[in-house]
Design an enzyme around this catalytic site. Structure first.
Site, PDB file in Angstrom:
ATOM      1  N   LYS A  47      -1.024   5.411  -5.540  1.00 53.56           N
ATOM      2  CA  LYS A  47      -2.128   5.107  -6.457  1.00 53.56           C
ATOM      3  C   LYS A  47      -2.908   6.370  -6.810  1.00 53.56           C
ATOM      4  O   LYS A  47      -3.398   6.509  -7.920  1.00 53.56           O
ATOM      5  CB  LYS A  47      -3.052   4.050  -5.837  1.00 53.56           C
ATOM      6  CG  LYS A  47      -2.368   2.702  -5.683  1.00 53.56           C
ATOM      7  CD  LYS A  47      -3.255   1.678  -5.014  1.00 53.56           C
ATOM      8  CE  LYS A  47      -3.501   1.962  -3.561  1.00 53.56           C
ATOM      9  NZ  LYS A  47      -2.320   1.834  -2.683  1.00 53.56           N
ATOM     10  N   GLY A  58       0.817  -1.211   0.000  1.00 50.76           N
ATOM     11  CA  GLY A  58       0.000   0.000   0.000  1.00 50.76           C
ATOM     12  C   GLY A  58       0.850   1.260   0.000  1.00 50.76           C
ATOM     13  O   GLY A  58       2.086   1.192   0.071  1.00 50.76           O
ATOM     14  N   ASP A  59       0.191   2.417  -0.132  1.00 45.62           N
ATOM     15  CA  ASP A  59       0.851   3.732  -0.136  1.00 45.62           C
ATOM     16  C   ASP A  59       1.839   3.891  -1.292  1.00 45.62           C
ATOM     17  O   ASP A  59       2.802   4.652  -1.197  1.00 45.62           O
ATOM     18  CB  ASP A  59       1.593   4.006   1.187  1.00 45.62           C
ATOM     19  CG  ASP A  59       0.711   3.733   2.393  1.00 45.62           C
ATOM     20  OD1 ASP A  59      -0.420   4.234   2.405  1.00 45.62           O
ATOM     21  OD2 ASP A  59       1.145   3.002   3.306  1.00 45.62           O
ATOM     22  N   ARG A 113     -23.233 -13.306   6.755  1.00 39.44           N
ATOM     23  CA  ARG A 113     -24.609 -13.018   6.274  1.00 39.44           C
ATOM     24  C   ARG A 113     -25.450 -12.284   7.314  1.00 39.44           C
ATOM     25  O   ARG A 113     -26.666 -12.438   7.345  1.00 39.44           O
ATOM     26  CB  ARG A 113     -25.329 -14.295   5.792  1.00 39.44           C
ATOM     27  CG  ARG A 113     -25.125 -14.685   4.349  1.00 39.44           C
ATOM     28  CD  ARG A 113     -23.731 -15.133   4.008  1.00 39.44           C
ATOM     29  NE  ARG A 113     -23.207 -16.197   4.851  1.00 39.44           N
ATOM     30  CZ  ARG A 113     -23.413 -17.488   4.664  1.00 39.44           C
ATOM     31  NH1 ARG A 113     -24.122 -17.897   3.658  1.00 39.44           N
ATOM     32  NH2 ARG A 113     -22.861 -18.387   5.451  1.00 39.44           N
TER      33      ARG A 113
HETATM   34  P1  GDP Z   1      -1.847   5.601  -2.246  1.00 44.42           P
HETATM   35  O1  GDP Z   1      -2.201   5.258  -0.832  1.00 44.42           O
HETATM   36  O2  GDP Z   1      -1.182   4.477  -2.975  1.00 44.42           O
HETATM   37  O3  GDP Z   1      -2.996   6.187  -3.015  1.00 44.42           O
HETATM   38  O4  GDP Z   1      -0.733   6.690  -2.138  1.00 44.42           O
HETATM   39  P2  GDP Z   1      -0.928   8.260  -2.190  1.00 44.42           P
HETATM   40  O5  GDP Z   1      -1.629   8.696  -3.409  1.00 44.42           O
HETATM   41  O6  GDP Z   1      -1.434   8.715  -0.865  1.00 44.42           O
HETATM   42  O7  GDP Z   1       0.605   8.691  -2.359  1.00 44.42           O
HETATM   43  C1  GDP Z   1       1.487   8.687  -1.321  1.00 44.42           C
HETATM   44  C2  GDP Z   1       2.164  10.039  -1.172  1.00 44.42           C
HETATM   45  O8  GDP Z   1       3.298  10.100  -2.028  1.00 44.42           O
HETATM   46  C3  GDP Z   1       1.312  11.250  -1.512  1.00 44.42           C
HETATM   47  O9  GDP Z   1       1.542  12.241  -0.529  1.00 44.42           O
HETATM   48  C4  GDP Z   1       1.838  11.695  -2.866  1.00 44.42           C
HETATM   49  O10 GDP Z   1       1.713  13.086  -3.078  1.00 44.42           O
HETATM   50  C5  GDP Z   1       3.279  11.283  -2.785  1.00 44.42           C
HETATM   51  N1  GDP Z   1       3.878  10.955  -4.077  1.00 44.42           N
HETATM   52  C6  GDP Z   1       3.319  10.253  -5.103  1.00 44.42           C
HETATM   53  N2  GDP Z   1       4.219  10.088  -6.092  1.00 44.42           N
HETATM   54  C7  GDP Z   1       5.373  10.699  -5.686  1.00 44.42           C
HETATM   55  C8  GDP Z   1       6.667  10.825  -6.262  1.00 44.42           C
HETATM   56  O11 GDP Z   1       6.970  10.361  -7.358  1.00 44.42           O
HETATM   57  N3  GDP Z   1       7.628  11.476  -5.510  1.00 44.42           N
HETATM   58  C9  GDP Z   1       7.347  11.984  -4.283  1.00 44.42           C
HETATM   59  N4  GDP Z   1       8.350  12.604  -3.628  1.00 44.42           N
HETATM   60  N5  GDP Z   1       6.134  11.880  -3.712  1.00 44.42           N
HETATM   61  C10 GDP Z   1       5.160  11.236  -4.412  1.00 44.42           C
END
Ligand code: GDP
Length: 424
Positions: free
Chosen positions: A16, A12-13, A142
């Protein structure tokens, strides 16, 4: 038109939300297919920050219909709070449709999760305590209540009485808590019903009709492959099924509708909560990954555990989800490390495993076999094309792609929309 699935390949995180944002221009529907209000997206608008945990991030785009599909569990109180939060930021929340088949999180689910986690003591799972696991449990048993039950008070009351009879016995006799009162729950939920009525519908038909009309559908998973109830590191998993196959079951469409399965992966690995994590770095480099990557949970604020890219779990994710491409996020975080490490296989009990070991005990004992690659110092946040990346960073990506056996489609070098580099 075909549908695409966005799926987290790790714990996760992975970013996405960022990937959904990148793809949103071409999409007409964004469908959340599992989990509950335990997946976070942070939205910054009008100088205010809003944390969305349930409403799909598609809500930010006026051309997109956001759908909460059958396989999600919905806390109606949280849903209304999020909709109000969006409205306060000037974002129209009315393009949201929630499946009538989605199960609801009830007040006793929250109560029970709190007491059972406490009861487990040092074996606690580290759940978000939002009642999500207990709601999925009742769905399988259920005795769950669904969104559609909100609109038939008699049925709602009958189902509530059946569930509450047993829940109150458990709460009072096993855990020494006070019982919950049915009338208070009915009052609250009937108030939610009045407000939610316009947003609840037959989402399977809606998505199906959308596909037949030639529109694009994005199915968005929460959490990640390694947290899957069946395929993840059980019992340290989520209580639903993030893998791509479940997107279809939840949305109520057939497998032939899908043409892309986009695996989101960080350029390194993080994990929240308990459970095995072979490439975890307990030293200063792990701390540095956490600081540079701001690795704190959107929903819980918990510090994430950090470590190196693990090709074994990525190959596993490629297999389970049938990935067509990778979307690599947070490459920028790896700048300035001197050398970067990639786990190519595990060692356990004198054996080498290039694939996921066949049982959990072996996975717990797995020692990563690392390959060291040359690092880079350049700040990647300003890079706007794949070709402009430092040679060492491109070599790193090439190696990931070879080890996983899935082509990289996009590389992300920062949270901004312009920081997504497409690989042609
Ligand atoms: P999810 O839980 O998979 O949906 O992850 P999030 O959309 O919450 O993304 C995790 C965090 O990483 C967010 O605060 C984004 O803004 C940040 N983020 C996403 N891609 C990048 C990246 O390429 N570089 C950096 N530094 N931060 C990113």
């Amino acid at each position: 038109m075909p549908a695409s699935i966005v799926i987290g390949t790790q714990w996760g995180d992975e970013g996405k939300g960022k990937a959904t944002d990148y793809l949103a221009d071409r999409m007409h529907f964004v469908v959340r297919y599992q989990g509950g209000n335990n997946a976070g997206h942070t939205i910054v608008a009008e100088g205010q920050t809003l944390k969305l945990q349930l409403v799909p991030s598609g809500i930010l785009y006026t051309h997109i219909t956001s759908v909460i599909a059958d396989g999600v569990v919905v806390d109606p109180r949280v849903l209304l709070e999020e909709m109000d939060g969006l409205a306060a930021l000037g974002i129209d929340p009315t393009r949201l449709v929630v499946s009538g088949n989605a199960h609801m999180i009830m007040p006793y689910h929250l109560e029970l999760e709190k007491v059972t986690e406490r009861f487990l003591g040092k074996n606690a799972l580290g759940t978000t305590k939002r009642g999500i696991g207990p709601a999925y449990g009742d769905k399988a048993a259920r005795i769950g209540l669904r969104m559609q039950d909100l609109f038939d008070e008699k049925i709602f009351r009958e189902k509530l009485d059946i569930a509450l009879k047993e829940k109150n016995l458990v709460l009072t006799k096993v855990y020494g808590r006070l019982p919950l009162t049915a009338n208070l729950i009915v009052d609250d939920y009937m108030r939610y019903a009045d407000r939610l009525r316009p947003y609840v519908g037959d989402t399977s038909k809606l998505i199906h009709d959308g596909l037949r009309a030639g529109t694009n559908v994005l199915l968005e998973g929460a959490q990640g492959t390694m947290l899957d109830l069946d395929h993840g590191t059980y019992p340290f998993v989520t209580s639903s099924t993030p893998v791509a196959g479940y997107a279809l079951a939840s949305a109520g469409i057939g497998p032939r509708e899908i043409d892309r399965v986009i695996g989101i992966t960080k350029a390194y690995v993080t994990r929240v909560g308990a459970g095995p994590f072979p490439t975890e770095d307990h030293g200063p480099e792990g701390d540095r990954l956490g600081e540079r990557g701001r690795e704190f949970g959107t929903v819980t604020g918990r510090k994430r555990r950090c470590g190196w890219f693990d090709a074994v779990i990525l190959r596993y994710a490629a297999r389970l989800n049938g990935l067509s491409e990778l979307f690599v996020t947070k490459l920028d975080v790896l700048s300035g490390f001197g050398t970067v490490r990639v786990c190519t296989a595990y060692r356990a009990d004198g054996e080498i495993f290039e694939d996921m070991p066949p049982n959990q005990s072996l996975f717990h004992r797995a020692e990563p076999a690392y390959e060291e690659l040359e690092g880079w110092d350049e700040d990647l946040g300003q890079v706007r094309s794949f070709e402009a990346l430092p040679a060492a960073a491109r070599k790193y990506l090439d190696r990931l792609q070879d080890l996983v056996g899935v082509p990289i489609g996009v590389v992300s070098v920062g949270p901004g929309r312009e920081q997504s580099l497409s690989v042609s």
